[in-house]
Structures are given as C-alpha cells and as structure tokens.
Design an enzyme around this catalytic site. Sequence first.
Site, mmCIF file in Angstrom:
data_model
loop_
_atom_site.group_PDB
_atom_site.id
_atom_site.type_symbol
_atom_site.label_atom_id
_atom_site.label_comp_id
_atom_site.label_asym_id
_atom_site.label_seq_id
_atom_site.Cartn_x
_atom_site.Cartn_y
_atom_site.Cartn_z
ATOM 1 N N CYS A 1 -8.069 14.644 -20.243
ATOM 2 C CA CYS A 1 -7.453 14.178 -21.492
ATOM 3 C C CYS A 1 -6.531 12.978 -21.284
ATOM 4 O O CYS A 1 -6.040 12.401 -22.248
ATOM 5 C CB CYS A 1 -6.703 15.323 -22.176
ATOM 6 S SG CYS A 1 -5.151 15.747 -21.369
ATOM 7 N N CYS B 1 -3.278 20.498 -15.876
ATOM 8 C CA CYS B 1 -2.810 19.891 -17.121
ATOM 9 C C CYS B 1 -2.352 20.992 -18.081
ATOM 10 O O CYS B 1 -3.077 21.962 -18.289
ATOM 11 C CB CYS B 1 -3.943 19.082 -17.729
ATOM 12 S SG CYS B 1 -3.535 18.370 -19.325
ATOM 13 N N HIS C 1 -2.494 0.957 -3.470
ATOM 14 C CA HIS C 1 -2.930 2.343 -3.290
ATOM 15 C C HIS C 1 -2.283 3.314 -4.279
ATOM 16 O O HIS C 1 -2.226 4.503 -4.021
ATOM 17 C CB HIS C 1 -2.646 2.808 -1.855
ATOM 18 C CG HIS C 1 -3.560 2.185 -0.852
ATOM 19 N ND1 HIS C 1 -3.526 2.484 0.499
ATOM 20 C CD2 HIS C 1 -4.553 1.280 -0.991
ATOM 21 C CE1 HIS C 1 -4.455 1.776 1.131
ATOM 22 N NE2 HIS C 1 -5.083 1.032 0.252
ATOM 23 N N GLN D 1 0.843 -1.188 0.000
ATOM 24 C CA GLN D 1 0.000 0.000 0.000
ATOM 25 C C GLN D 1 0.884 1.246 0.000
ATOM 26 O O GLN D 1 0.387 2.353 -0.009
ATOM 27 C CB GLN D 1 -0.879 0.032 1.263
ATOM 28 C CG GLN D 1 -1.918 -1.060 1.299
ATOM 29 C CD GLN D 1 -2.584 -1.176 2.651
ATOM 30 O OE1 GLN D 1 -1.939 -1.023 3.686
ATOM 31 N NE2 GLN D 1 -3.867 -1.433 2.659
ATOM 32 N N CYS E 1 -4.917 20.813 -21.340
ATOM 33 C CA CYS E 1 -6.334 21.200 -21.323
ATOM 34 C C CYS E 1 -6.734 21.994 -20.081
ATOM 35 O O CYS E 1 -7.876 22.430 -19.971
ATOM 36 C CB CYS E 1 -7.217 19.958 -21.463
ATOM 37 S SG CYS E 1 -7.278 18.933 -19.997
HETATM 38 ZN ZN LIG Z 1 -5.623 17.368 -19.755
#
Ligand SMILES: [Zn+2]
Length: 245
Positions: A136, A154, A125, A107, A157
């Site tokens: 995306c 990101c 985990h 984990q 995007c």
């Molecule tokens: Zn993205």
Amino acid sequence: MNQEAMIERVRGFVKESSKIVVLLGVGTVIESGGENFWSSRECYRIEDIYHKSPDEMWSVGFYSARRDKFYEFYKKEILNFDLKPSSLYYDLKKLQEEGKITKFITQNMYGLHYDAGLTDVIELHGNVHENWCPHCGKKFDLDYIKAAKNVPHCDECGTAIRPGVMLFGESIGNELMTEAVNACEEADLILALGTNMYDNMVRFCTETYKGNRLVLITKEEHYMDKDADYVIHDKVADVLPKIFN
Ligand SMILES: [Zn+2]
C-alpha cells in the site's frame, strides 16, 4: 610532498572552489562510532553467529526467501548502533552553508548526514529511516522497525515492510546514478572522505571527472590510493578543520 604541505595545498583548493562534491565513505560512519560489516574481522564474527556470510544475508534473495532470518540479522547487527555524527559532518555543514558544496554522495545508510543537517545528499543505497510497505506504500520510520517483534508488518494491510536500504542483487536507480555522475563531472574539487579508490562508488562517480583535484582523505591506506590526485592519510575529523579554515 609531506602531509603538512599536502594539507596546505588542499586548503588552497578549498578556498578557490565553489562546486565541491563530497563522497562520504564508510570511514565517516566508523568515525561516528559505526562498524564496517565487510571487514574480515566482522565477517568472521557474523559467520560464527549466523553460519552465513554478511554478503549472503544482505541480499535480495535471502530477504525474499528467509525474511525472518534477514530481519533478525538486520535488527541485531545493522540497526544495533547508537551513532552520532562525528564533528567532520558539522565541518562539512559549515562549508555547505558557505555555498561551496554542490552535492554529497554516499552509500552510507544511517542518515548521519541528515542528523547533522547536510542537504543535497544523494543516497545511493537508501537509508534505514525510510521504510515502506510494498503493497500500500505506507511509510514507516526506524522506531517502528525496531519495535516489531520479528518481521515488521504494515499496520494498514499486514504486508511485510521493506527496509529502505539497497540489498545485494538490486541496482541503483538510473536517475540517482546520473545525478551523481553529473555532479562529479561539474565539480571543481572532489573530496573523497573515509573511502578508497577501489570503492565502487568512488570509481563510478569519478570516472567522468576531468579535473585534477580529486582529494582522498582517509585513515585506512589502500594500494590504489595513488589513483587519487592528492592523498591525506589521517582521521577525516582531524583533517577537515585544517583544510576548511
Ligand atoms: Zn501496507
């Protein structure tokens, strides 16, 4: 049985075994310089700073509702370690190269097992290195997360990046669970390292194990330790060289 005799016994098991499954508990991270957030001392410290418990902040609900606060906690407390795999990981690597270990199950989310070159690891985990954009799908490494001022977004995007770790309120994928349980079922020896028999992962993984070679090696004593077939109370890094040689 005294500790020396116990070590000798387990050493014999390792020699005879070819399908060892190793459960890597939080103790193996602590031996590598990490902290256990769910120890009471740490819980108090965290509550003092954030006025919330680590449990509360480490949840999918908190992540969704207070992403800024989540990332503040995540970056300052969870990612703020410089961890190097303890020698125990390299001892395991050697044994894996001898063809004796079929699976590691953990984990732990810092990826110390990969830093040390272990393979066939089931990360129940997730880990802090594999982050992604939920919109995306673009992947982001740990440096990208650390370098972001607040919430990492990101660069394609603009969506908030999802850390690659499992939070409370989320469940482990069925495939991973099945893989872990199957590995334990087929094991001829299970080494549970730096954990205890009360731990969810250990309980769940060993439920269907029918053998009688479940060996617990841990520094911390726990009242349920008696549920293991053999127990060695010591630092994992000190014990492994004795049972692998
Ligand atoms: Zn993205």
